[in-house]
Enzyme design. Sequence first.
Site, mmCIF file in Angstrom:
data_model
loop_
_atom_site.group_PDB
_atom_site.id
_atom_site.type_symbol
_atom_site.label_atom_id
_atom_site.label_comp_id
_atom_site.label_asym_id
_atom_site.label_seq_id
_atom_site.Cartn_x
_atom_site.Cartn_y
_atom_site.Cartn_z
ATOM 1 C CG ASP A 451 -2.208 0.707 1.069
ATOM 2 O OD1 ASP A 451 -2.308 1.533 0.149
ATOM 3 O OD2 ASP A 451 -3.129 0.443 1.864
ATOM 4 C CG ASP A 520 -9.256 2.638 -0.181
ATOM 5 O OD1 ASP A 520 -8.858 1.479 -0.380
ATOM 6 O OD2 ASP A 520 -8.581 3.505 0.404
HETATM 7 C C1 GLA Z 1 -5.680 1.833 2.392
HETATM 8 C C2 GLA Z 1 -6.149 0.659 1.572
HETATM 9 C C3 GLA Z 1 -7.218 -0.097 2.325
HETATM 10 C C4 GLA Z 1 -6.655 -0.565 3.646
HETATM 11 C C5 GLA Z 1 -6.127 0.612 4.443
HETATM 12 C C6 GLA Z 1 -5.395 0.140 5.676
HETATM 13 O O1 GLA Z 1 -6.674 2.785 2.522
HETATM 14 O O2 GLA Z 1 -6.593 1.066 0.318
HETATM 15 O O3 GLA Z 1 -7.693 -1.183 1.574
HETATM 16 O O4 GLA Z 1 -5.634 -1.506 3.414
HETATM 17 O O5 GLA Z 1 -5.232 1.402 3.669
HETATM 18 O O6 GLA Z 1 -4.882 1.184 6.421
#
Ligand code: GLA
Length: 696
Positions: A451, A520
């Site tokens: 990420d 997301d």
């Molecule tokens: C990002 C990702 C989510 C999750 C969060 C965790 O927003 O896109 O899917 O993994 O971080 O902090």
Amino acid sequence: MPIDAAENAWILEMKSAAYALAVDPAGVLAHRYWGPRLPYREDYPPASSPHSWASFDMASNLTREEYPCYAGTRYVEPCLKVTFCDGVRDVVPRFTHAELDGDNATLRLHLRDAYYPFEITLHYRAHVAYDLLERWATLTNQGDAPVVLERAWSAQWHLPPGEHYRLTHLAGRWSDEMHLQRDQLTSGVVRLESRRLATGHQHANWFAIDRGTASENAGEVWFGALAWSGNFAMAAESTAFTSTRVSIGLNDWDFAWQLQPGESFSTPSSIGGFSAQGFTGASQQLHDYIRDHVLPHGAAVHKVLYNSWEATGFQVSEQSQRTLAKRAAAIGVELFILDDGWFHGRDDDAAALGDWWPDERKFPNGLAPLIASVNELGMDFGLWIEPEMVNARSELYRAHPDWVIHFPTRARSEARQQMILNLARADVQEYLIAQLDALLTQNNIAFVKWDMNRNVSEPGWPDAPGDQREIWVRYVQGLYHVWATLRERHPGVIWQTCAGGGGRVDLGILRLADQAWTSDNTDGVARLGIQEGYSYAYPACTMEAWATDASPAYVPLSFRFHSSMCGVLGVGGDLLRWSDEMCAEAAALIEQYKQVRHIVHQGDQFRLGSPQSEACTGVLYLTKDRTEGVLFAFRTFVPFPAQMPPLFPRGLLPTILYEFEGIPGQKSGLAWEQAGIALGLGNFESTMRLVRAVEL
Ligand code: GLA
């Protein structure tokens, strides 16, 4: 690939497309042709030198140069801008010679500045089966003083002479990525870019151009992309002289690169393609190329995963994850992902990024017991990491505050309470490789979600060995290095690229990541539009999509699943709150998906309608041999008394008989395509239907 070196003219012929260039009578390397492959070599137009229009637009500004450099009376977008050590700030390239690689698919053209020992090598690699051309440039300083590169783009792509071109691109923001946008090109430059250190949610580094009349099914489409995961720029320019071109490369905003004596700099690759089969053809060419040549594990069929993030957030523990894992296994999940919250001191987003070892309170015996129980349940185990980031409250930051990207005299802006490690630095790269290698060596981890949850600020690198502005490129090179080293050491691991959803998806990262976290936003309805945009550039086997609890109650579980089944299915809802009926329904849908996912991941995709502008749409996937398919159809909201229009399938073989599950009768492919399929869905209903060629 026919080549006529004597005349300094080249034609790169692919399956159905061709590209031609030559040194024109004025000695300039000029574009000749990009479009359908023509029957005879003589058909390709010669490179003619244009006449000057006026003292304001001389021939040099009107020539369609392959790789224009800022020099002389040129005012169109150049690909190259440099400053020599004596302050001269242009490049005057002269063609010297051409080389063709043994496989006859790569052409290298060498140019040299008229005065300075500075060489430009233009690379052209034909990906014949996909009608794609890959282009990049290498710049070499053969002198004994440094040269500063101020713009070093990968390619300029010329469209045939004409007007009224239309640019299709993908725009968005966090949780709302990949919106299809179409803009008429009029005189001037449309510039799309990222200044964020990553590709960004705002603009994909992909484009398509047509004459305003191409459709999904038909018409000529020229398209391209950049294999780069950092700052990029894309400039679509139409001149008053019926010339349209798209230039693409590293963003030159705040960019500089010191080329020391003897050094070379290679730009990232740009891919360009031509389709005579509309936007569907263009997407399919790119999908095939990505699956066959870009993705590390190729067109693999991916496992159904469960991700704990939306269920447990940061509050993960061995017990909570075991309980979730049991429920996930019971509905048919094959891969269990422990998301954020598992590492040393991580209880919320205010602390711990950088300290990549298991939290002793939550996992007193490390991750091994949880992984063992996940494996016993028959699932692989995967883990979330965000290696490029650090919180001020972390052991790493306390030990190495100088490792973050910063300007020494400025406050360090935080976003989500985190700062960015400077991956341009070798010590940072080594730290990350050591930490993550240990994690992967000590634990049976089959999948990693990588990420990146913020964009850059104060882009300084105080102790840089050269010009600090090299950080934009060296950071991405460092990222690629860390990731590639880990891949090499752990070749079986499947990697997912995520940057707060789809903030870093491009052909560069897809050389390292097998799939992408699309957004997301996990609402099954919103996802239809995001996924539509995504599909223009990237194949479904890279598009991770979860069925979650994020949709409003009026969106049924089946709709959320069907929407996610259009890519790599995952489940992200809180399974502890799902009723037995919901779990049973989910299990049935997952089982159905497993029967068809090879078609979704490895077949050809056809978009039936546009969810960004229509309420009733579908996505059809057909195997390459067209004997099997699967149709997903959706109706969002249409007010009473509207009826659902039929969906018109495409891609079927015209004379083969097909059946569509649940629809009476057998018809030829052509007949189905003409008649359409009436599904009679109500608001927020969806369906999945198998398509089968009938054996005669
Ligand atoms: C990002 C990702 C989510 C999750 C969060 C965790 O927003 O896109 O899917 O993994 O971080 O902090």
